[in-house]
Design an enzyme around this catalytic site. Sequence first.
Site, short mmCIF file in Angstrom:
data_model
loop_
_atom_site.label_atom_id
_atom_site.label_comp_id
_atom_site.label_asym_id
_atom_site.label_seq_id
_atom_site.Cartn_x
_atom_site.Cartn_y
_atom_site.Cartn_z
N SER A 139 0.84 -1.20 0.00
CA SER A 139 0.00 0.00 0.00
C SER A 139 0.87 1.25 0.00
O SER A 139 0.59 2.22 -0.73
CB SER A 139 -0.92 0.01 1.22
OG SER A 139 -1.67 1.19 1.28
N TRP A 170 2.40 1.57 -3.39
CA TRP A 170 1.38 1.96 -4.37
C TRP A 170 1.28 3.48 -4.44
O TRP A 170 1.06 4.04 -5.52
CB TRP A 170 0.03 1.37 -3.96
CG TRP A 170 -1.12 1.75 -4.84
CD1 TRP A 170 -1.56 1.09 -5.95
CD2 TRP A 170 -2.00 2.88 -4.69
NE1 TRP A 170 -2.64 1.73 -6.49
CE2 TRP A 170 -2.94 2.84 -5.74
CE3 TRP A 170 -2.08 3.93 -3.76
CZ2 TRP A 170 -3.94 3.80 -5.89
CZ3 TRP A 170 -3.08 4.88 -3.91
CH2 TRP A 170 -3.99 4.81 -4.96
N HIS A 171 1.47 4.16 -3.31
CA HIS A 171 1.33 5.61 -3.28
C HIS A 171 2.49 6.33 -3.96
O HIS A 171 2.32 7.45 -4.43
CB HIS A 171 1.21 6.10 -1.83
CG HIS A 171 -0.14 5.86 -1.24
ND1 HIS A 171 -0.50 4.67 -0.65
CD2 HIS A 171 -1.24 6.67 -1.16
CE1 HIS A 171 -1.76 4.75 -0.22
NE2 HIS A 171 -2.22 5.94 -0.52
N GLY A 172 3.63 5.71 -4.02
CA GLY A 172 4.73 6.40 -4.68
C GLY A 172 6.03 5.62 -4.62
O GLY A 172 6.24 4.81 -3.70
N PHE A 226 -0.88 9.84 -7.64
CA PHE A 226 -0.80 8.40 -7.42
C PHE A 226 -1.59 7.62 -8.48
O PHE A 226 -1.42 6.44 -8.60
CB PHE A 226 -1.35 8.05 -6.04
CG PHE A 226 -0.69 8.85 -4.93
CD1 PHE A 226 0.68 8.99 -4.89
CD2 PHE A 226 -1.46 9.46 -3.95
CE1 PHE A 226 1.28 9.74 -3.90
CE2 PHE A 226 -0.86 10.20 -2.95
CZ PHE A 226 0.50 10.34 -2.91
#
Length: 472
Positions: free
Chosen positions: A320, A323-325, A472
């Site tokens: 997670s 996934w954001h960066g 994102f």
Amino acid sequence: MLFNSFTFLLFLPLVFVLYWFVFKPLRWQNVLILVASYFFYGWWSWKFMILLAVSTFADYLYGFWVASPNRKKAQFFLWLSVINNLGILGVFKYYNFFALEFKEAFALIGFHTNPVLLKVAIPIGISFYTFHGMSYVFDIYRGKQKPVRNFVDYAVFVSFFPLLVAGPIERANHLLPQIQKKRFFNYAQAVAGCRLMLWGMFKKIVIADSLATIVDSIFNNYQHQSGLTLIIGAIAFSFQIYGDFSGYSDIAMGTAKLFGFELLSNFRFPYFSRDVAEFWRRWHISLSSWFRDYLYIPLGGSKEGKLKAVRNTFIIFLVSGFWHGASWNYIAWGFLHACGFLPLLLLQRNRRHASDVVAQYRKYPTGKELWQMASTFTFVTFAWVFFRAKDMFTAAGYLKGAITNYKHPKEALAYCNVFYYIIPLLLIDWWLRRDERNLSVPKRGKRIVYMVLALLVIFYFGKKTNFIYFQF
């Protein structure tokens, strides 16, 4: 195209009128929505439209192949779809990160490389629409969804403009039936949509954008700020990102209502959570539930022993974060939340607030509930520093200053105006906490409340700022 722009204020009424009064047959309504969605997305760059179309068509085809009764063939194309979607993400979002990390790793053992880096912008919303496609293919493989014959219907599911660039991440079995079914104008639904849009605009334009100026000032000069100022900056960012992202979700849900669609909820007043587990049931719900259904549970969830449950918990939180960066500070943010969630999992307390709302049948929380909410918010705010900082070094320096720098505490008074925005938001959220979609107010003050919100939005309107989750 930004929700908080004059362009969108022209775009939305035009599409609305054409949708309900010109393109009345269902198939033409869907065609209009698809064209409008690509126009909305292509407003940033026509190149992004090409990638979106290619990704959409690929998963449309994979859907038929994965539906094969031959399980080996279905599994082969399932993995091909996963590789295709993750490959798109890997190239555009993570390639440069891994190239630079490998360069540094090889340098440590004496090998010097000069990798070729991609000089392209990350396509807006790429993480959202690839997850739409993956969930569709996964659900077909599991027998929860049948392949969609009509390509336009499937393309609308992937690219529906209210949710295209920052979610919510929809599920095929929730949105596709609404796309395929004849829709009729519902006045009450449209009014509810307008209220949600107004509330979302208020949270974004009045609250989040006002806090953004203060947050940027503090974070960009953290080396010269007092500890108390840095604490205020972290608190301000907590509410900036909440107002920004939940505001986007409200506008998306409200816009969808205008066209007869109901989207999944994405926020349920997360800062009233009493522990980290409850926070993740209330923050970015569509993403956390996606990871739960398509990663955590397939890995075994918590039903195959404590050791695997711990492993799976760290996997989903680290993924997670990533996934954001493509940065270590996002991974650190995910790791911190895994650490906060772990004690609840081991003590089997992660489900204790799964269905209730704080002070559900009371006006005010108890002292215990206040302590639980305050401690959860403190932990979440601490972790947000890693999310907001540009790298690990900055995050560490910021936190060190917040803890150790006791000089010039009076300087923090200059930033106390952040609470002018935070306190009203908290009070309104507390009033609405039992239902995030029910924005009704007493009849006596209804017009005044909506007029005040509208006037504030108009007063603050004009500065076009991207939503945080667009990156994102």
